[in-house]
Design a protein around this motif. Structure first.
Motif, PDB file in Angstrom:
ATOM      1  N   GLY A  43       0.912  -1.366   0.014  1.00  0.00           N
ATOM      2  CA  GLY A  43      -0.071   0.163  -0.009  1.00  0.00           C
ATOM      3  C   GLY A  43       0.911   1.185   0.041  1.00  0.00           C
ATOM      4  O   GLY A  43       0.447   2.191   0.596  1.00  0.00           O
ATOM      5  N   ARG A  44       1.881   1.158  -0.657  1.00  0.00           N
ATOM      6  CA  ARG A  44       2.600   2.603  -0.886  1.00  0.00           C
ATOM      7  C   ARG A  44       2.126   3.200  -2.258  1.00  0.00           C
ATOM      8  O   ARG A  44       1.813   2.939  -3.025  1.00  0.00           O
ATOM      9  N   TYR A  45       2.246   4.712  -1.505  1.00  0.00           N
ATOM     10  CA  TYR A  45       1.695   5.420  -2.652  1.00  0.00           C
ATOM     11  C   TYR A  45       2.451   6.918  -2.705  1.00  0.00           C
ATOM     12  O   TYR A  45       3.177   7.119  -1.768  1.00  0.00           O
ATOM     13  N   ILE A  46       2.564   7.168  -4.153  1.00  0.00           N
ATOM     14  CA  ILE A  46       3.177   8.527  -4.406  1.00  0.00           C
ATOM     15  C   ILE A  46       2.089   9.571  -4.621  1.00  0.00           C
ATOM     16  O   ILE A  46       1.284   9.181  -5.495  1.00  0.00           O
ATOM     17  N   TYR A  47       2.083  10.709  -4.002  1.00  0.00           N
ATOM     18  CA  TYR A  47       0.984  11.643  -4.073  1.00  0.00           C
ATOM     19  C   TYR A  47       1.301  12.800  -5.080  1.00  0.00           C
ATOM     20  O   TYR A  47       2.666  13.298  -4.918  1.00  0.00           O
ATOM     21  N   PHE A  48       0.438  13.414  -5.818  1.00  0.00           N
ATOM     22  CA  PHE A  48       0.448  14.547  -6.629  1.00  0.00           C
ATOM     23  C   PHE A  48      -0.409  15.548  -6.494  1.00  0.00           C
ATOM     24  O   PHE A  48      -1.678  15.139  -5.956  1.00  0.00           O
ATOM     25  N   GLU A  49      -0.107  16.814  -6.466  1.00  0.00           N
ATOM     26  CA  GLU A  49      -1.208  17.900  -6.386  1.00  0.00           C
ATOM     27  C   GLU A  49      -1.725  18.749  -7.543  1.00  0.00           C
ATOM     28  O   GLU A  49      -0.891  18.741  -8.411  1.00  0.00           O
ATOM     29  N   GLY A  50      -2.834  19.050  -7.296  1.00  0.00           N
ATOM     30  CA  GLY A  50      -3.289  20.169  -8.431  1.00  0.00           C
ATOM     31  C   GLY A  50      -4.246  20.966  -8.030  1.00  0.00           C
ATOM     32  O   GLY A  50      -4.624  20.855  -6.992  1.00  0.00           O
ATOM     33  N   PHE A  51      -4.055  22.084  -8.611  1.00  0.00           N
ATOM     34  CA  PHE A  51      -5.161  23.335  -8.220  1.00  0.00           C
ATOM     35  C   PHE A  51      -5.927  23.989  -9.217  1.00  0.00           C
ATOM     36  O   PHE A  51      -5.984  23.513 -10.584  1.00  0.00           O
ATOM     37  N   SER A  52      -6.870  24.575  -9.008  1.00  0.00           N
ATOM     38  CA  SER A  52      -7.983  25.165  -9.857  1.00  0.00           C
ATOM     39  C   SER A  52      -7.498  26.339 -10.829  1.00  0.00           C
ATOM     40  O   SER A  52      -8.149  27.261 -10.843  1.00  0.00           O
ATOM     41  N   VAL A  53      -6.358  26.105 -11.251  1.00  0.00           N
ATOM     42  CA  VAL A  53      -5.633  27.098 -12.306  1.00  0.00           C
ATOM     43  C   VAL A  53      -5.037  26.188 -13.416  1.00  0.00           C
ATOM     44  O   VAL A  53      -4.457  25.068 -13.157  1.00  0.00           O
ATOM     45  N   ASP A  54      -5.560  26.556 -14.332  1.00  0.00           N
ATOM     46  CA  ASP A  54      -5.341  25.688 -15.646  1.00  0.00           C
ATOM     47  C   ASP A  54      -3.762  25.941 -16.241  1.00  0.00           C
ATOM     48  O   ASP A  54      -2.982  26.583 -15.937  1.00  0.00           O
ATOM     49  N   GLU A  55      -3.297  25.126 -17.087  1.00  0.00           N
ATOM     50  CA  GLU A  55      -2.132  25.266 -17.838  1.00  0.00           C
ATOM     51  C   GLU A  55      -1.767  26.604 -18.393  1.00  0.00           C
ATOM     52  O   GLU A  55      -0.338  26.704 -18.369  1.00  0.00           O
TER      53      GLU A  55
ATOM     54  N   THR B 298     -12.954  22.248  -8.309  1.00  0.00           N
ATOM     55  CA  THR B 298     -12.319  21.234  -7.916  1.00  0.00           C
ATOM     56  C   THR B 298     -12.186  20.132  -9.086  1.00  0.00           C
ATOM     57  O   THR B 298     -11.290  19.342  -9.371  1.00  0.00           O
ATOM     58  N   THR B 299     -13.087  20.391 -10.227  1.00  0.00           N
ATOM     59  CA  THR B 299     -12.941  19.449 -11.400  1.00  0.00           C
ATOM     60  C   THR B 299     -11.598  20.083 -12.206  1.00  0.00           C
ATOM     61  O   THR B 299     -10.862  19.150 -12.825  1.00  0.00           O
ATOM     62  N   VAL B 300     -11.546  21.188 -12.310  1.00  0.00           N
ATOM     63  CA  VAL B 300     -10.047  21.816 -12.661  1.00  0.00           C
ATOM     64  C   VAL B 300      -8.997  21.246 -12.105  1.00  0.00           C
ATOM     65  O   VAL B 300      -8.056  20.841 -12.609  1.00  0.00           O
ATOM     66  N   ALA B 301      -9.117  21.299 -10.673  1.00  0.00           N
ATOM     67  CA  ALA B 301      -8.173  20.947  -9.940  1.00  0.00           C
ATOM     68  C   ALA B 301      -7.588  19.532  -9.844  1.00  0.00           C
ATOM     69  O   ALA B 301      -6.691  19.183 -10.207  1.00  0.00           O
ATOM     70  N   TYR B 302      -8.647  18.670 -10.170  1.00  0.00           N
ATOM     71  CA  TYR B 302      -8.420  17.169 -10.437  1.00  0.00           C
ATOM     72  C   TYR B 302      -7.733  16.822 -11.762  1.00  0.00           C
ATOM     73  O   TYR B 302      -7.017  16.012 -11.833  1.00  0.00           O
ATOM     74  N   ARG B 303      -8.414  17.655 -12.800  1.00  0.00           N
ATOM     75  CA  ARG B 303      -7.753  17.533 -14.053  1.00  0.00           C
ATOM     76  C   ARG B 303      -6.402  18.091 -14.034  1.00  0.00           C
ATOM     77  O   ARG B 303      -5.450  17.327 -14.694  1.00  0.00           O
ATOM     78  N   GLN B 304      -5.848  18.919 -13.457  1.00  0.00           N
ATOM     79  CA  GLN B 304      -4.349  19.413 -13.325  1.00  0.00           C
ATOM     80  C   GLN B 304      -3.633  18.223 -12.391  1.00  0.00           C
ATOM     81  O   GLN B 304      -2.494  18.094 -12.854  1.00  0.00           O
ATOM     82  N   THR B 305      -4.180  17.798 -11.515  1.00  0.00           N
ATOM     83  CA  THR B 305      -3.745  16.674 -10.729  1.00  0.00           C
ATOM     84  C   THR B 305      -3.178  15.383 -11.716  1.00  0.00           C
ATOM     85  O   THR B 305      -2.237  14.931 -11.719  1.00  0.00           O
ATOM     86  N   CYS B 306      -4.219  15.290 -12.503  1.00  0.00           N
ATOM     87  CA  CYS B 306      -4.159  13.720 -13.319  1.00  0.00           C
ATOM     88  C   CYS B 306      -2.856  14.337 -14.294  1.00  0.00           C
ATOM     89  O   CYS B 306      -2.137  13.418 -14.774  1.00  0.00           O
ATOM     90  N   LEU B 307      -3.088  15.624 -14.864  1.00  0.00           N
ATOM     91  CA  LEU B 307      -1.832  16.172 -15.607  1.00  0.00           C
ATOM     92  C   LEU B 307      -0.357  15.913 -15.151  1.00  0.00           C
ATOM     93  O   LEU B 307       0.417  15.860 -15.752  1.00  0.00           O
TER      94      LEU B 307
END
Length: 228
Positions: free
Chosen positions: A126-138, A147-156
């Motif tokens: 159960g080891r994870y590496i975490y990434f962050e994203g914010f509601s600011v696009d590229e 939060t939809t924009v933020a999650y998309r940025q996290t995915c990117l």
């Protein structure tokens, strides 16, 4: 804007379990669709922690209500970001029903409640590496607490990280949908930016993806995709 914000009842592809044709027709004409997920029935929310041993509390609004279940996933990440990217499976489900009299009133219920079972969808220790994203696009445009924009940025951020190993974008897109990633809303209290995170399970890879290990581009094949 040309967007669907409410979907009316639809008779196409109605699944009414063992109900007769008259009930099936009524469901198609009057029932709330299960796409998208909605508070009336808890359908199609694709919550990966609803696994063996879970307990779900569903509101019942109609006398003589029926129940159906389906869309079993062998593995899925939080958000199922490619819409149909989870690994679907056939299976059998054993259910036990208990009616809680006046349950909606007693629980102050506006939407379903669940208690997850003891089977956590994870690999290895159960080891994870975490990434962050914010509601600011590229391009630097700010979307107020979106939060939809933020999650998309996290995915990117995950895309950018995994490309270093030789994965193409199609592979990463599907991986984020079918691997049991941990998606979280990390912060929605500090205006104007919301923050979301994705935890990527490190033990699904047969090589070390920790940041301190230098990435080596590998030949990782490709996945099938439709072309225009």
């Amino acid at each position: 804007m040309g967007r669907d914000v409410a979907l009316p009842p639809l008779s196409k592809n109605v699944h009414a379990g063992s109900a007769g044709d008259d009930i099936k027709e009524k469901v198609g004409k009057e029932g709330a669709r299960t796409v998208p997920g909605r508070p009336e029935h808890g359908g199609n929310c694709d919550i990966k922690n609803l696994s063996r041993g879970s307990k779900v509390y569903l509101p019942v609004h109609v006398k003589g209500a029926k129940f159906s279940v389906g869309d079993l996933h062998f593995s899925q990440g939080d958000g199922e970001i490619s819409f149909c990217g989870a690994i679907e499976m056939a299976g059998e489900i054993t259910l036990k029903f208990t009616v809680m009299k006046e349950g909606i009133k007693h629980l102050s219920m506006k939407s379903p409640i669940y208690i997850p079972g003891p089977v956590e969808p994870q690999f290895g220790p159960g080891r994870y590496i975490y990434f962050e994203g914010f509601s600011v696009d590229e391009k630097g445009k700010q979307y107020y607490l979106d939060t939809t924009v933020a999650y998309r940025q996290t995915c990117l951020r995950v895309f950018e990280y995994l490309r270093r190993y030789g994965y193409d974008d199609y592979q990463i897109y599907l991986l984020l949908s079918c691997a049991p990633i941990q998606g979280h809303i990390a912060g929605i209290v500090d205006i104007p930016n919301s923050c979301t995170t994705i935890g990527l399970p490190m033990d699904i890879f047969d090589f070390d993806i920790r940041p301190e290990t230098r990435a080596e581009k590998k030949e990782l094949g490709s996945c099938a995709f439709a072309s225009s």
